[in-house]
Design an enzyme around this catalytic site. Structure first.
Site, PDB file in Angstrom:
ATOM      1  N   ASP A   1     -19.911  25.068 -14.840  1.00 45.77           N
ATOM      2  CA  ASP A   1     -18.787  25.787 -14.240  1.00 45.77           C
ATOM      3  C   ASP A   1     -17.493  25.584 -15.022  1.00 45.77           C
ATOM      4  OD1 ASP A   1     -18.294  23.154 -13.683  1.00 45.77           O
ATOM      5  OD2 ASP A   1     -17.833  23.452 -11.561  1.00 45.77           O
TER       6      ASP A   1
ATOM      7  N   HIS B   1       0.809  -1.213   0.000  1.00 46.51           N
ATOM      8  CA  HIS B   1       0.000   0.000   0.000  1.00 46.51           C
ATOM      9  C   HIS B   1       0.850   1.273   0.000  1.00 46.51           C
ATOM     10  CE1 HIS B   1      -4.303  -1.159   0.442  1.00 46.51           C
ATOM     11  NE2 HIS B   1      -3.737  -2.331   0.693  1.00 46.51           N
TER      12      HIS B   1
ATOM     13  N   ASP C   1      -7.584  13.239 -12.725  1.00 50.84           N
ATOM     14  CA  ASP C   1      -7.493  14.463 -11.932  1.00 50.84           C
ATOM     15  C   ASP C   1      -6.102  14.565 -11.312  1.00 50.84           C
ATOM     16  OD1 ASP C   1      -7.982  16.701 -10.373  1.00 50.84           O
ATOM     17  OD2 ASP C   1      -8.991  15.568  -8.792  1.00 50.84           O
TER      18      ASP C   1
END
Length: 738
Positions: free
Chosen positions: A683, A235, A639
């Site tokens: 937006d 991880h 992103d």
């Protein structure tokens, strides 16, 4: 006469004692059976999620290898989106993460750090985190900068000696559970010159305080560099963090400087050592080994090159194909096992994919979802490691097929095995199809490895154990897991192990949650069992459509009823969790006198249960349950600045990647129309709920086009009186949705 009465009385008492003993043993046996079933449910669901993560990675890797940028602008975007973690050079990283330019306001009341760090700084951090205070971003970046400098000086395998301290304490997975770390320090004492610690990876994800754990461990590492040792876990990988919570946690806690902090963590993770060796006799690694693991090779690997071990460096096509085919038990499309020419393999490219006009948005959207679903399903079949191959391959033979002449590829599998592998009771070594990464290694592999490197035993983590630890392979492999209550309150204890000069392990077990101490065994098992079956029902509900198709295959007369035996077979064919469904059936299906199940009614009950929890229309909720984790991971990959918003440009370039793979003729104007149609609030950016609308896979109800992805919000659901309907009623109800 009295003696006869006494004899009869004693005989009756003995019979009663035997009956009580039998009842108690049956009761304990039932509890143990329930506990094991519950444990298997949790682990199956957990490992299935890890499989999804790796398969999603394989899917994107395939897309990347097939995509040819048509301009320098597209090439720059692809570079930023997928390999930005490896593109920062030393000077660029330091300039980008310049902590000195960040001012600490006078109003800040949290802990302050100055370097070099002292024990008082660690104490102040512990007290601050206990009071839920947050360390300022400047100090976090400064700490990461110093930690990175220190880690770069360390070898791949750290060496610890019990000659310099009374004992060495080894801790397993913590997974963001700060209370467990506090309890370990309370019971065992803080790190010091006389108290050495080895923390064996998986510090982050799943828990809510991963960042605080890292700050504390890095602080002690810098204060006591000879006494504190940190191994990398599976991880400590930024691609895994995208799915399991650490990325989201950092961005929520540091909205302004979160991107810089994440970038530094990403770089620090790849510098963490891969293993620790105690007295040259006990090897500590996070996952395990394989029959190809070699410590001498592991020592020479340039570990910082592997920012994510899930994503191998891009290689040329000729060397990539044998690797993918070997992983999936497939051979090159042009040859058979003997090297003769064979029939061509199934192509990922569709035979024809003529896009409808974007003028009709409903038709275009429906076609787009269907095409994306078909292609993702096709790619999943190609990368799915859960299906059995016609011929069993050993793990070492598969590695040999993967172009071991390439040093980088060989090194990557060395790291992958160390971080992801699990032991198994059977002999041999084979691919880990349950997790989707690493391998399963048997006692013979352990014995050969220990003999080759003159070791006594291995300590590893990576797997949750009910008692916090577990021996296997004739006590040659020890699993230690330090996150208590990992699945649910009362599900498991945490543990750590202490080794003295005699290297005999001494275990300390604990429960960090006070509630767990007040529960009886029956209460604890019942609570954990309830949580496990709740998760399993969510999994079943998420696959409603596939289950209906599977049930209909056993319902030849279209009666809406199937046998309970066929129910169990159909459920396993869809979920593929490897669970004993016939044993679990009483908890999931109401018993019937004739042994038949009305499956549509059963699925309706599942839908009603989930809908009552989420307040969302059921057919939409099924889609979200099934795809949300994958879509959220994809969203975070795109992103890149972790702002929670995707720009039009990022979305357009991503769709070019998909359309290029699927041979879809989409013009720039067509993509622009699509992106504007899902930007509901106008937006100029796309948030995650708007992104869900674009990727609503497998959802065919036209009414749902009016039910925007924003209805994921319970607040909006309560404000919306719309109900899915048909004809005039459906049209009228749409006007009530704001």
């Amino acid at each position: 006469e009295n003696s006869g009465t006494s004899f009869i009385l004693c005989h009756e008492m003995a019979k009663a004692a035997v009956l009580i003993q039998q009842w108690y043993r049956r009761h304990v046996a039932r509890l143990e059976m329930r506990r094991r079933c519950t444990w298997r449910i949790f682990q199956s669901i957990e490992y299935a999620c890890e499989q999804d993560q790796i398969q999603l990675h394989n899917f994107f890797s395939y897309l990347m290898d097939q995509f040819t940028p048509s301009s320098s602008k597209e090439r720059d975007f692809i570079s930023r989106m997928f390999i930005s973690g490896e593109s920062y050079k030393e000077a660029e990283l330091e300039k980008y993460c310049d902590y000195e330019s960040i001012e600490v306001p006078d109003s800040y009341t949290g802990p302050r750090l100055s370097f070099p760090l002292l024990p008082d700084h660690a104490t102040a951090l512990l007290e601050a985190f206990q009071q839920k205070q947050q360390l300022h971003a400047r100090y976090v970046l400064n700490l990461l900068h110093e930690t990175r400098k220190h880690l770069k000086q360390l070898p791949n395998i750290s060496h610890v000696s019990t000659c310099y301290s009374e004992e060495v304490t080894v801790c397993g997975d913590l997974h963001g559970q700060l209370d467990d770390l506090f309890l370990i320090f309370y019971k065992n004492g803080l790190p010091s010159p006389s108290k050495s610690y080895v923390f064996n990876g998986d510090f982050v994800d799943r828990g809510k305080q991963s960042l605080e754990i890292l700050v504390i461990l890095f602080t002690f590492l810098l204060i006591y560099p000879k006494e504190v040792h940190l191994n990398r876990g599976n991880h400590e990988d930024h691609m895994v963090n995208l799915r399991y919570g650490f990325t989201k946690e950092v961005m929520q806690k540091y909205k302004v400087h979160g991107k810089k902090i994440l970038k530094m963590f990403q770089n620090v993770f790849c510098w963490l050592p891969l293993a620790t060796l105690i007295d040259q006799k006990v090897l500590i690694i996070h996952g395990g080994i394989s029959d190809t693991t070699d410590l001498h090779m592991l020592e020479k690997i340039q570990r910082d090159k592997f920012v994510s071990v899930l994503r191998l460096k891009k290689r040329n096509e000729s060397s990539r194909k044998p690797e993918i085919q070997a992983i999936n038990g497939e051979r090159e499309s042009g040859t058979d096992a003997a090297g003769n020419e064979a029939a061509p393999r199934l192509s990922l490219q569709p035979q024809s994919a003529q896009a409808p006009s974007t003028a009709n948005r409903l038709e275009f959207s429906r076609w787009l979802r269907q095409t994306v679903q078909e292609q993702i399903d096709t790619c999943r079949r190609l990368v799915d490691v859960s299906k059995s191959e016609p011929e069993e391959l050993t793990y070492s033979s598969m590695i040999s097929l993967k172009d071991v002449d390439e040093p980088e590829l060989s090194q990557s599998f060395q790291i992958l095995d160390v971080l992801w592998s699990d032991p198994m009771p059977q002999e041999g070594c084979r691919e880990n199809k349950v997790r989707g990464g690493g391998c399963y290694f048997g006692p013979d592999v352990t014995e050969k490895f220990l003999e080759k490197h003159n070791l006594q035993f291995l300590i590893r983590s990576h797997e949750c154990k009910q008692e916090g630890y577990e021996f296997c392979h004739n006590r040659k492999v020890l699993t230690i897991f330090s996150a208590s209550n990992y699945y649910e309150i009362g599900s498991n204890r945490g543990a750590y192990v202490k080794l003295g000069p005699d290297l005999i392990p001494h275990f300390v077990q604990y429960q960090a949650n006070k509630t767990a101490h007040t529960l009886t065994m029956t209460q604890r098992i019942s609570r954990v069992e309830e949580s496990a079956f709740r998760a399993l029902r969510e999994k079943l509900f998420a696959h409603t459509s596939a289950l209906i198709s599977a049930f209909k295959a056993y319902d030849g007369d279209n009666t809406g009823r199937i046998s309970l035996s066929n129910w169990a077979t159909a459920v396993e064919s869809v979920l593929r969790l490897g669970l004993p469904w016939r044993m679990l059936r009483p908890q999931l299906v109401r018993s019937t006198e004739d042994g038949m199940l009305e499956y549509k009614s059963w699925l309706d009950d599942l839908a009603m249960e989930q809908r009552s929890q989420e307040h969302i229309q059921s057919s939409l909720l099924e889609v979200i349950y099934r795809n949300r984790s994958n879509l959220e991971t994809i969203f975070r990959i795109i992103d890149r600045d972790h702002s929670g918003l995707i720009s039009f440009e990022e979305f357009q370039q991503t769709w070019k990647l998909f359309s290029s793979h699927m041979n879809i003729e989409l013009t720039d104007d067509g993509i622009n129309d699509l992106v504007r149609s899902i930007d509901f609030n106008k937006d100029g950016n796309i948030d995650f709920n708007e992104f869900l609308e674009a990727f609503r896979l497998g959802c065919h109800d036209p009414c749902l086009h009016f039910y925007k992805a924003r209805t994921v919000s319970p607040n909006l659901e309560r404000a919306c009186t719309w109900q899915a309907g048909k004809g005039k009623a459906g049209v009228q109800n749409r006007h009530h949705c704001r």
